[in-house]
Design a protein around this motif. Structure first.
Motif, PDB file in Angstrom:
ATOM      1  N   ARG A 102     -18.472 -13.912  33.691  1.00 53.29           N
ATOM      2  CA  ARG A 102     -17.282 -14.836  33.640  1.00 53.29           C
ATOM      3  C   ARG A 102     -17.220 -15.352  34.869  1.00 53.29           C
ATOM      4  O   ARG A 102     -17.546 -14.841  35.764  1.00 53.29           O
ATOM      5  CB  ARG A 102     -16.063 -14.198  33.201  1.00 53.29           C
ATOM      6  CG  ARG A 102     -16.063 -13.668  31.669  1.00 53.29           C
ATOM      7  CD  ARG A 102     -14.821 -12.957  31.586  1.00 53.29           C
ATOM      8  NE  ARG A 102     -13.580 -13.570  32.020  1.00 53.29           N
ATOM      9  CZ  ARG A 102     -12.319 -13.042  31.791  1.00 53.29           C
ATOM     10  NH1 ARG A 102     -12.429 -12.003  30.919  1.00 53.29           N
ATOM     11  NH2 ARG A 102     -11.362 -13.434  32.395  1.00 53.29           N
ATOM     12  N   ARG A 106      -8.940 -17.604  37.588  1.00 55.95           N
ATOM     13  CA  ARG A 106      -8.330 -17.495  36.523  1.00 55.95           C
ATOM     14  C   ARG A 106      -8.769 -18.447  35.115  1.00 55.95           C
ATOM     15  O   ARG A 106      -9.404 -19.108  35.441  1.00 55.95           O
ATOM     16  CB  ARG A 106      -6.529 -17.987  36.533  1.00 55.95           C
ATOM     17  CG  ARG A 106      -5.814 -17.080  37.566  1.00 55.95           C
ATOM     18  CD  ARG A 106      -4.672 -17.634  37.680  1.00 55.95           C
ATOM     19  NE  ARG A 106      -3.858 -17.435  36.627  1.00 55.95           N
ATOM     20  CZ  ARG A 106      -2.861 -16.939  36.553  1.00 55.95           C
ATOM     21  NH1 ARG A 106      -2.149 -16.888  37.897  1.00 55.95           N
ATOM     22  NH2 ARG A 106      -2.086 -16.896  35.506  1.00 55.95           N
ATOM     23  N   PRO A 107      -8.411 -17.730  33.919  1.00 55.35           N
ATOM     24  CA  PRO A 107      -9.211 -18.338  32.916  1.00 55.35           C
ATOM     25  C   PRO A 107      -8.169 -19.918  32.722  1.00 55.35           C
ATOM     26  O   PRO A 107      -6.954 -19.744  33.120  1.00 55.35           O
ATOM     27  CB  PRO A 107      -8.969 -17.288  31.612  1.00 55.35           C
ATOM     28  CG  PRO A 107      -8.136 -16.437  32.113  1.00 55.35           C
ATOM     29  CD  PRO A 107      -8.199 -16.456  33.400  1.00 55.35           C
ATOM     30  N   ARG A 108      -8.808 -20.752  31.969  1.00 54.42           N
ATOM     31  CA  ARG A 108      -7.974 -22.030  31.805  1.00 54.42           C
ATOM     32  C   ARG A 108      -6.802 -21.790  30.547  1.00 54.42           C
ATOM     33  O   ARG A 108      -7.097 -20.856  29.697  1.00 54.42           O
ATOM     34  CB  ARG A 108      -8.984 -22.865  30.990  1.00 54.42           C
ATOM     35  CG  ARG A 108     -10.199 -23.261  32.041  1.00 54.42           C
ATOM     36  CD  ARG A 108     -11.073 -24.401  31.543  1.00 54.42           C
ATOM     37  NE  ARG A 108     -12.182 -24.813  32.386  1.00 54.42           N
ATOM     38  CZ  ARG A 108     -13.032 -25.451  32.075  1.00 54.42           C
ATOM     39  NH1 ARG A 108     -13.215 -25.945  30.782  1.00 54.42           N
ATOM     40  NH2 ARG A 108     -13.988 -25.703  33.140  1.00 54.42           N
ATOM     41  N   LYS A 109      -5.993 -22.482  30.980  1.00 51.36           N
ATOM     42  CA  LYS A 109      -4.693 -22.413  29.950  1.00 51.36           C
ATOM     43  C   LYS A 109      -4.830 -23.080  28.649  1.00 51.36           C
ATOM     44  O   LYS A 109      -4.504 -22.773  27.512  1.00 51.36           O
ATOM     45  CB  LYS A 109      -3.628 -22.867  30.602  1.00 51.36           C
ATOM     46  CG  LYS A 109      -3.016 -22.320  31.617  1.00 51.36           C
ATOM     47  CD  LYS A 109      -1.589 -22.796  32.260  1.00 51.36           C
ATOM     48  CE  LYS A 109      -1.190 -21.951  33.121  1.00 51.36           C
ATOM     49  NZ  LYS A 109       0.015 -22.449  34.088  1.00 51.36           N
ATOM     50  N   ALA A 111      -7.749 -24.350  25.999  1.00 49.90           N
ATOM     51  CA  ALA A 111      -9.183 -23.934  25.304  1.00 49.90           C
ATOM     52  C   ALA A 111      -9.964 -25.382  25.556  1.00 49.90           C
ATOM     53  O   ALA A 111      -9.461 -26.040  24.927  1.00 49.90           O
ATOM     54  CB  ALA A 111      -9.108 -23.432  23.972  1.00 49.90           C
TER      55      ALA A 111
END
Length: 113
Positions: A102, A106-109, A111
């Motif tokens: 990964r 932070r992951p995206r808000k 998709a």
């Protein structure tokens, strides 16, 4: 009174039989041609196999797919418990094979479609 010590006059070890001189030399056997070795992909740019970027790690996995020693490389990495990098076409992180890395942060808000 002076004592005489018996010393061997040659440099050979005592107890070995004397040979009648040097043995005749055999002609050298013809050497077999060396096998043709393909260059291993990990020898060109070793930093690619330990990159932080998931895209670069996927590129390294792709290059590993054609490697002639891929299976041995993977088996050796599993035996040694390699902590990280691409070994035998698989990504290692903390000594465990993971399917993909990964990206950092932070992951995206939202998709991505």
């Amino acid at each position: 009174m002076q004592q005489t010590i018996d010393r061997p006059t040659s440099h050979r070890r005592p107890g070995l039989p004397r040979t009648g001189g040097s043995l005749p030399r055999r002609p050298a056997a013809p050497a077999a041609p060396a096998p043709v070795r393909r260059p291993l992909p990990c020898r060109n740019d070793p930093d690619l196999w330990f990159a932080e970027s998931p895209a670069q790690l996927e590129q390294a996995k792709t290059l590993c797919a054609e490697c002639p020693v891929r299976d041995a490389c993977l088996a050796g990495a599993l035996d040694r418990g390699e902590p990280w990098g691409v070994w035998g076409g698989e990504i290692f992180e903390r000594g465990v094979v993971i399917p993909r890395k990964r990206p950092r942060g932070r992951p995206r808000k939202v998709a991505v479609a």
